[in-house]
Write a protein that holds these residues in place. Structure first.
Motif, mmCIF file in Angstrom:
data_model
loop_
_atom_site.group_PDB
_atom_site.id
_atom_site.type_symbol
_atom_site.label_atom_id
_atom_site.label_comp_id
_atom_site.label_asym_id
_atom_site.label_seq_id
_atom_site.Cartn_x
_atom_site.Cartn_y
_atom_site.Cartn_z
ATOM 1 N N MET A 86 0.856 -1.196 0.000
ATOM 2 C CA MET A 86 0.000 0.000 0.000
ATOM 3 C C MET A 86 0.891 1.245 0.000
ATOM 4 O O MET A 86 1.849 1.334 0.773
ATOM 5 C CB MET A 86 -0.923 0.036 1.216
ATOM 6 N N GLY A 87 0.602 2.196 -0.870
ATOM 7 C CA GLY A 87 1.295 3.480 -0.912
ATOM 8 C C GLY A 87 0.281 4.605 -1.027
ATOM 9 O O GLY A 87 -0.827 4.418 -1.526
ATOM 10 N N PHE A 88 0.653 5.798 -0.558
ATOM 11 C CA PHE A 88 -0.296 6.902 -0.606
ATOM 12 C C PHE A 88 0.418 8.248 -0.695
ATOM 13 O O PHE A 88 1.589 8.406 -0.303
ATOM 14 C CB PHE A 88 -1.211 6.892 0.621
ATOM 15 N N LEU A 89 -0.321 9.244 -1.212
ATOM 16 C CA LEU A 89 0.037 10.654 -1.194
ATOM 17 C C LEU A 89 -1.156 11.410 -0.627
ATOM 18 O O LEU A 89 -2.307 11.102 -0.955
ATOM 19 C CB LEU A 89 0.367 11.182 -2.596
ATOM 20 N N ALA A 90 -0.903 12.433 0.228
ATOM 21 C CA ALA A 90 -2.011 13.123 0.893
ATOM 22 C C ALA A 90 -1.678 14.593 1.076
ATOM 23 O O ALA A 90 -0.508 14.990 1.168
ATOM 24 C CB ALA A 90 -2.314 12.472 2.244
ATOM 25 N N ALA A 91 -2.746 15.404 1.116
ATOM 26 C CA ALA A 91 -2.663 16.823 1.489
ATOM 27 C C ALA A 91 -3.458 16.998 2.772
ATOM 28 O O ALA A 91 -4.593 16.522 2.883
ATOM 29 C CB ALA A 91 -3.228 17.719 0.385
ATOM 30 N N GLN A 92 -2.869 17.675 3.734
ATOM 31 C CA GLN A 92 -3.478 17.777 5.064
ATOM 32 C C GLN A 92 -3.505 19.239 5.505
ATOM 33 O O GLN A 92 -2.518 19.952 5.392
ATOM 34 C CB GLN A 92 -2.688 16.935 6.070
ATOM 35 N N ALA A 93 -4.665 19.680 6.009
ATOM 36 C CA ALA A 93 -4.819 21.021 6.583
ATOM 37 C C ALA A 93 -5.025 20.874 8.087
ATOM 38 O O ALA A 93 -5.742 19.989 8.546
ATOM 39 C CB ALA A 93 -5.999 21.757 5.947
ATOM 40 N N ALA A 94 -4.370 21.762 8.866
ATOM 41 C CA ALA A 94 -4.455 21.713 10.328
ATOM 42 C C ALA A 94 -4.788 23.099 10.860
ATOM 43 O O ALA A 94 -4.263 24.106 10.365
ATOM 44 C CB ALA A 94 -3.145 21.202 10.936
ATOM 45 N N TRP A 95 -5.663 23.129 11.848
ATOM 46 C CA TRP A 95 -6.013 24.388 12.536
ATOM 47 C C TRP A 95 -5.636 24.211 14.013
ATOM 48 O O TRP A 95 -6.240 23.443 14.735
ATOM 49 C CB TRP A 95 -7.511 24.682 12.384
ATOM 50 N N ARG A 96 -4.594 24.948 14.463
ATOM 51 C CA ARG A 96 -4.036 24.756 15.794
ATOM 52 C C ARG A 96 -4.899 25.426 16.852
ATOM 53 O O ARG A 96 -5.265 26.595 16.745
ATOM 54 C CB ARG A 96 -2.602 25.292 15.858
ATOM 55 N N LEU A 97 -5.213 24.659 17.898
ATOM 56 C CA LEU A 97 -5.946 25.156 19.066
ATOM 57 C C LEU A 97 -5.111 24.839 20.298
ATOM 58 O O LEU A 97 -5.457 24.006 21.116
ATOM 59 C CB LEU A 97 -7.323 24.496 19.160
ATOM 60 N N GLY A 98 -3.959 25.521 20.431
ATOM 61 C CA GLY A 98 -3.038 25.194 21.511
ATOM 62 C C GLY A 98 -2.277 23.934 21.192
ATOM 63 O O GLY A 98 -1.687 23.771 20.118
ATOM 64 N N VAL A 148 -3.611 21.040 20.726
ATOM 65 C CA VAL A 148 -4.448 20.190 19.880
ATOM 66 C C VAL A 148 -4.710 20.899 18.554
ATOM 67 O O VAL A 148 -4.947 22.109 18.525
ATOM 68 C CB VAL A 148 -5.784 19.857 20.579
ATOM 69 N N SER A 149 -4.672 20.156 17.446
ATOM 70 C CA SER A 149 -4.964 20.698 16.123
ATOM 71 C C SER A 149 -6.071 19.860 15.481
ATOM 72 O O SER A 149 -6.054 18.635 15.571
ATOM 73 C CB SER A 149 -3.716 20.685 15.227
ATOM 74 N N ALA A 150 -7.027 20.556 14.858
ATOM 75 C CA ALA A 150 -8.055 19.875 14.071
ATOM 76 C C ALA A 150 -7.512 19.612 12.664
ATOM 77 O O ALA A 150 -6.847 20.475 12.081
ATOM 78 C CB ALA A 150 -9.323 20.726 14.009
ATOM 79 N N LEU A 151 -7.789 18.420 12.108
ATOM 80 C CA LEU A 151 -7.194 17.984 10.844
ATOM 81 C C LEU A 151 -8.272 17.692 9.800
ATOM 82 O O LEU A 151 -9.363 17.203 10.129
ATOM 83 C CB LEU A 151 -6.366 16.709 11.048
ATOM 84 N N LEU A 152 -7.947 18.019 8.548
ATOM 85 C CA LEU A 152 -8.714 17.601 7.372
ATOM 86 C C LEU A 152 -7.706 17.067 6.362
ATOM 87 O O LEU A 152 -6.775 17.778 5.984
ATOM 88 C CB LEU A 152 -9.508 18.770 6.779
ATOM 89 N N GLU A 153 -7.887 15.796 5.925
ATOM 90 C CA GLU A 153 -6.917 15.184 5.022
ATOM 91 C C GLU A 153 -7.625 14.583 3.809
ATOM 92 O O GLU A 153 -8.641 13.906 3.944
ATOM 93 C CB GLU A 153 -6.123 14.085 5.740
ATOM 94 N N LEU A 154 -7.082 14.896 2.632
ATOM 95 C CA LEU A 154 -7.499 14.280 1.376
ATOM 96 C C LEU A 154 -6.355 13.395 0.895
ATOM 97 O O LEU A 154 -5.217 13.849 0.773
ATOM 98 C CB LEU A 154 -7.828 15.356 0.338
ATOM 99 N N ARG A 155 -6.672 12.112 0.608
ATOM 100 C CA ARG A 155 -5.602 11.150 0.346
ATOM 101 C C ARG A 155 -5.943 10.329 -0.901
ATOM 102 O O ARG A 155 -7.089 9.957 -1.130
ATOM 103 C CB ARG A 155 -5.424 10.215 1.539
ATOM 104 N N GLY A 156 -4.911 10.081 -1.688
ATOM 105 C CA GLY A 156 -4.999 9.118 -2.783
ATOM 106 C C GLY A 156 -4.047 7.972 -2.504
ATOM 107 O O GLY A 156 -2.859 8.200 -2.247
ATOM 108 N N SER A 157 -4.546 6.737 -2.535
ATOM 109 C CA SER A 157 -3.717 5.594 -2.164
ATOM 110 C C SER A 157 -3.960 4.428 -3.127
ATOM 111 O O SER A 157 -4.968 4.390 -3.841
ATOM 112 C CB SER A 157 -4.014 5.160 -0.721
ATOM 113 N N TYR A 158 -3.034 3.495 -3.109
ATOM 114 C CA TYR A 158 -3.112 2.301 -3.962
ATOM 115 C C TYR A 158 -2.856 1.092 -3.088
ATOM 116 O O TYR A 158 -1.837 1.000 -2.385
ATOM 117 C CB TYR A 158 -2.079 2.363 -5.080
ATOM 118 N N ALA A 159 -3.811 0.145 -3.092
ATOM 119 C CA ALA A 159 -3.653 -1.107 -2.356
ATOM 120 C C ALA A 159 -4.553 -2.142 -3.017
ATOM 121 O O ALA A 159 -5.736 -2.253 -2.696
ATOM 122 C CB ALA A 159 -4.011 -0.929 -0.886
#
Length: 466
Positions: A417-429, A431-442
Motif C-alpha cells: 500500500m502506498g499513498f500521497l495526501a494533502a493535510q490542513a491543520a487548525w491549531r488550538l493550543g 491540539v490541532s483539528a485535521l482535514l486530510e485528502l488522500r490518494g492511495s493504492y492497495a
C-alpha cells in the motif's frame, strides 16, 4: 477615574499597535472572557539572524511552544485565575547592542462575567436591557417585584452600566455603577539579561502605554536609574553589586511590577608559574560526539487520530479509521516529521454467482501498517498545510457467505500500500483539528478476491502535541 472608553480604544488600536511594532505579532483570540476562554496563542515573527527573543507578561502565565517554522516564536498565554476585568500586556524584545531595546507589545483585554442585579420602578413584566460600553445584554423580564438579573460581560476600564427598562411602550434609562477593582497593567523590562560590571543597561516601563517617572515610584537595589525619555531609563549597576533589582509601583497603587537582572562578575586573570618543558606525545583528537539529548524529548512527539471514508470505484468503498505517532525532526525548524500509522478499512459488496446464481455477501477488512513523511508547506497564524507521502503493508481478510454455502469462504493475505495526501491543520493550543485528502493504492488480488482498498479518501481528525 479614567474614561471608560479607554479600553475600547485600546481594543480598536490593537492591530495597529502590532503592525507598527518592531516584530509582527498575532494573538488568537484577541480578547478573553474570564471563566470561558482558557488560553491565547501568540506568534511573533523575527528576521533571520535575530538574537533570541525575550518575553514577559504583566499577568498570567506565558509559556513558549515548540517552533513550527524558522523565524517564528510561538507562545501559549494562560489568563490569571481572576474574575474581574483587566488589561493584560505581553512584551517581546531583543537585547540591542547599543541603546534601549525596541519592545513589541500585545494587549489582551480580559472581560469579566457577572450577573447584574437590576431593580426597576415599572413593576413586573418589564423588558430590561443593560448596556456595558458598546455591548448590550438582554432583554430580561422583571419579576413581580420589578427586579431582574442580567448576565453581562465587562471589559477593562468600564466603571458603570446603563439600564434600559421598557414597559407599556415607555422606556426608562438610568446609570448603575459596577464594582470593579481599579487595577492597571504594568510591565518592567531590563536589558540586557546580564548587566556588564562597568557598563550600563536599560529599564523600560510599559502599561497601557509607556509609563513616565511622574506616574511611578521606583525602588532600585544594586544600581541607580536615570530617565532618558517617557518610560525609558538608563540603569547603572553599583560597584560590587551582584544583581540589579527594580520594584515599580504606580503612584495611584493600581499596578506594580518587579524585575531582576544579574551583574556579570569581573574576570580575574590567574597566571600560573612556568612549568618545565616536557616533550608530549602527539595529541590524538577524538572524533566529535553527537549530542543525542537534543533529539530525545517528548516535545517532538505527536499523536493523531482520523476517521472518514474512501472510494475506489464500483463496490470498493467504505469507512476507514487510523491512528498514528509522529516525530518532528529538530533540523529545518521542525518542518519535517516522521510518522507511523495503523488503520482499519472495510469493503462490503453483494456480487451474484453467475447470471442467475445466488447473491453472495462479501466483506473485506484491511489493516494497513504504514510509515510516512510529513512536510510543512504553508503556515499563517493557526492554519498550516502539510504534504504526506508513505507506504507499507496492508493485511486483508475476506469472508464470503451465501445461502448456497455450508460454511463461509475465508481468504487472507497481504499486499503493498502506498499513498500521497494533502493535510490542513487548525491549531488550538496543543491540539490541532485535521482535514486530510488522500490518494492511495492497495490492490488485493488472489484466487477468490479482486478488491481495491486504496482509492480516494477524505478524513477528519485531531493531532495532539505532547
Amino acid at each position: 477615574m479614567r474614561a471608560p472608553v479607554l479600553p475600547l480604544l485600546l481594543m480598536l488600536a490593537l492591530p495597529l499597535v502590532v503592525e507598527a511594532a518592531p516584530f509582527p505579532a498575532t494573538a488568537t483570540p484577541t480578547q478573553v472572557v474570564l471563566g470561558r476562554d482558557k488560553a491565547v496563542v501568540v506568534q511573533v515573527k523575527v528576521p533571520r539572524g535575530t538574537p533570541p527573543l525575550r518575553a514577559v507578561a504583566s499577568t498570567g502565565n506565558l509559556m513558549p511552544l515548540p517552533a513550527t517554522a524558522r523565524g517564528v516564536y510561538s507562545y501559549r498565554w494562560i489568563p490569571p485565575d481572576i474574575r474581574y476585568p483587566l488589561l493584560a500586556v505581553l512584551a517581546f524584545w531583543v537585547d540591542a547592542a547599543e541603546g534601549p531595546p525596541e519592545v513589541t507589545t500585545v494587549r489582551i483585554p480580559l472581560l469579566g462575567r457577572t450577573e447584574l442585579d437590576v431593580a426597576t420602578d415599572v413593576g413586573a413584566g418589564a423588558q430590561v436591557v443593560v448596556q456595558v460600553a458598546d455591548m448590550r445584554f438582554g432583554p430580561v423580564t422583571t419579576n413581580r417585584k420589578g427586579r431582574a438579573q442580567v448576565p453581562v460581560e465587562v471589559p477593562p476600564g468600564v466603571r458603570e452600566a446603563i439600564v434600559f427598562a421598557t414597559a407599556k411602550g415607555q422606556q426608562t434609562r438610568r446609570t448603575t455603577p459596577l464594582d470593579v477593582p481599579p487595577e492597571r497593567p504594568l510591565v518592567a523590562v531590563l536589558s540586557p539579561d546580564v548587566f556588564p560590571v562597568d557598563g550600563t543597561g536599560w529599564l523600560t516601563l510599559l502599561g497601557e502605554e509607556l509609563v513616565p517617572r511622574a506616574e511611578v515610584e521606583l525602588q532600585v537595589q544594586g544600581g541607580a536609574v536615570e530617565e532618558q525619555g517617557p518610560g525609558v531609563y538608563r540603569v547603572k549597576p553599583e560597584a560590587g553589586a551582584r544583581a540589579v533589582v527594580v520594584d515599580a509601583h504606580l503612584k495611584d497603587r493600581t499596578g506594580a511590577a518587579r524585575v531582576m537582572a544579574p551583574v556579570a562578575a569581573p574576570i580575574v586573570a590567574v597566571v600560573p608559574p612556568p612549568e618545565p618543558s616536557v616533550v608530549a606525545p602527539p595529541a590524538v583528537t577524538p572524533a566529535p560526539s553527537v549530542d543525542w539529548s537534543q533529539y530525545l524529548s517528548w516535545r517532538f512527539l505527536s499523536l493523531h487520530l482520523m476517521a472518514g471514508g474512501f472510494f475506489a470505484g464500483g463496490d470498493n468503498r467504505g469507512p476507514l479509521v487510523s491512528a498514528g505517532l509522529g516525530y518532528r525532526l529538530p533540523p529545518l525548524g521542525g518542518r519535517l516529521a516522521l510518522e507511523v500509522e495503523g488503520g482499519l478499512r472495510q469493503v462490503m459488496s453483494q456480487p451474484r454467482l453467475g447470471a442467475e446464481g445466488p447473491v453472495l455477501n462479501s466483506r473485506v477488512v484491511g489493516l494497513p501498517l504504514l510509515g510516512s513523511v510529513r512536510v510543512l508547506a504553508f503556515e499563517r497564524g493557526p492554519l498550516s498545510l502539510h504534504g504526506r507521502a508513505g507506504a507499507g503493508i496492508l493485511y486483508y481478510d475476506q469472508r464470503v457467505t451465501s445461502t448456497s454455502f455450508d460454511e463461509p469462504l475465508i481468504q487472507q493475505g497481504s499486499t503493498f500500500m502506498g499513498f500521497l495526501a494533502a493535510q490542513a491543520a487548525w491549531r488550538l493550543g496543543a491540539v490541532s483539528a485535521l482535514l486530510e485528502l488522500r490518494g492511495s493504492y492497495a490492490s488485493a488480488q488472489a484466487q477468490q478476491i479482486d478488491a481495491q482498498l486504496g482509492g480516494l479518501s477524505a478524513s477528519l481528525g485531531v493531532r495532539y502535541v505532547l
